[in-house]
Design an enzyme around this catalytic site. Structure first.
Site, PDB file in Angstrom:
ATOM      1  N   ARG A  60      26.096  21.477  -6.308  1.00  0.00           N
ATOM      2  CA  ARG A  60      26.028  20.618  -7.497  1.00  0.00           C
ATOM      3  C   ARG A  60      24.769  19.767  -7.432  1.00  0.00           C
ATOM      4  O   ARG A  60      24.739  18.724  -6.794  1.00  0.00           O
ATOM      5  CB  ARG A  60      27.274  19.735  -7.584  1.00  0.00           C
ATOM      6  N   ASP A  62      21.658  17.268  -8.384  1.00  0.00           N
ATOM      7  CA  ASP A  62      21.549  15.985  -9.063  1.00  0.00           C
ATOM      8  C   ASP A  62      20.611  16.075 -10.255  1.00  0.00           C
ATOM      9  O   ASP A  62      19.890  17.062 -10.429  1.00  0.00           O
ATOM     10  CB  ASP A  62      21.019  14.920  -8.093  1.00  0.00           C
ATOM     11  N   TYR A 123      17.011  24.871   0.452  1.00  0.00           N
ATOM     12  CA  TYR A 123      16.230  24.096  -0.511  1.00  0.00           C
ATOM     13  C   TYR A 123      14.766  24.062  -0.090  1.00  0.00           C
ATOM     14  O   TYR A 123      14.441  24.204   1.102  1.00  0.00           O
ATOM     15  CB  TYR A 123      16.725  22.651  -0.569  1.00  0.00           C
ATOM     16  N   ARG A 211      16.904  14.779   0.132  1.00  0.00           N
ATOM     17  CA  ARG A 211      15.873  13.830  -0.313  1.00  0.00           C
ATOM     18  C   ARG A 211      15.719  12.651   0.649  1.00  0.00           C
ATOM     19  O   ARG A 211      14.633  12.084   0.771  1.00  0.00           O
ATOM     20  CB  ARG A 211      16.181  13.356  -1.729  1.00  0.00           C
TER      21      ARG A 211
END
Length: 283
Positions: A60, A62, A123, A211
């Site tokens: 999910r 952001d 990622y 992040r």
């Protein structure tokens, strides 16, 4: 816990990409544009259904985060799949907005769950430290960091973060959720154009984890913190005010990995168990 598909339904896997710039993340929200909301509306429209069929997603993302290799599943009535399955990808292409594309639509194998069957997510986070800024054609996908970055130092600091740990220091806590994760890869490469890309792969990620890791390692790369600092933050187990959550637009979900078909159900069930580290109690 069972994840059997209800009788009369077919589980369908969707492989998709999207540009996250104009979305308030994946999960549907009232009066906000989201990837899930757009996809579910498009599915309802092209199948001419009164019902909205809910999607389950591997990761999910952001608000502002992109995806190149996102995976979702949806359970459709057998008659809907029989009528529309062969044409579903093309019809979605005509109905979806241009910032979402569905590349593959197929009946999922037994035991498949887009979220719980996954064994890793990969990622990429892209950064430019060019003194002049980011190429305007890349500005929606690359962060500008206005200090020169030492990639070797960032790789050295990353090694201390690999493996299974409690990543509480790099996650936004959620009530009842564990922050134990296995970080399988964290590496940095500078390409011929000067773009520095972090590859981050784990069995799963907690909120803001990628992040936050990137934010900490940028501080190491630009010399504001020593190589050992990122590992010490992890060991302390609490949020450090110096760890900044970098902006979302540099982050892209590149790929989701799954086991062989015969192992899908076992992985599905295993992933639902709350994890603990060796030597710790369950609660």
């Amino acid at each position: 816990m069972s994840d059997e598909v209800e009788p009369g339904y077919v589980r369908v896997r969707l492989d998709l990409s999207y540009d996250g710039k104009d979305f308030s993340g994946w999960a549907k929200q009232r009066e906000r544009r989201t990837v899930q909301g757009e996809l579910e509306t498009a599915l309802r429209t092209v199948t001419r259904s009164q019902e909205t069929y809910e999607l389950t997603v591997a990761g999910r993302t952001d608000a502002g985060v992109h995806a190149r290799g996102q995976v979702a599943h949806v359970d459709l009535p057998q008659e809907v799949w029989a009528e529309h399955g062969e044409h579903l990808r093309r019809r979605l292409a005509g109905r979806l907005p241009k910032d979402i594309r569905v590349w593959r639509v197929a009946e999922a194998p037994y035991g498949f769950n887009a979220r719980f069957s996954a064994i890793w997510r990969r990622y990429a986070y892209r950064v430019s430290d060019h003194p002049g800024g980011v190429d305007p054609l890349l500005r929606g996908h690359v962060l500008w960091h206005d200090w020169a970055l030492d990639v070797a130092a960032m790789n050295a600091a990353s090694r201390a973060l690999l493996g299974e740990h409690d990543f509480a220091a790099y996650c936004k806590r959620r009530e009842g959720a564990t922050t134990i994760r296995t970080l399988q890869e964290l590496s940095w490469v500078r390409d011929a154009d000067g773009i520095v890309t972090a590859t981050v792969r784990a069995d799963a990620f907690c909120h803001n984890m990628v992040r936050s890791l990137v934010g900490a390692l940028l501080f190491v790369g630009d010399g504001h913190r020593p190589v050992e600092w990122a590992g010490k933050v992890l060991a302390a187990g609490v949020r450090d005010s110096a760890v900044h959550v970098v902006r979302p637009h540099g982050l892209t979900l590149e790929e989701v990995g799954y086991p062989a078909d015969e192992l899908l159900m076992a992985r599905n069930q295993e992933a639902r168990n709350k994890r603990t580290l060796p030597g710790r109690g369950c609660c």
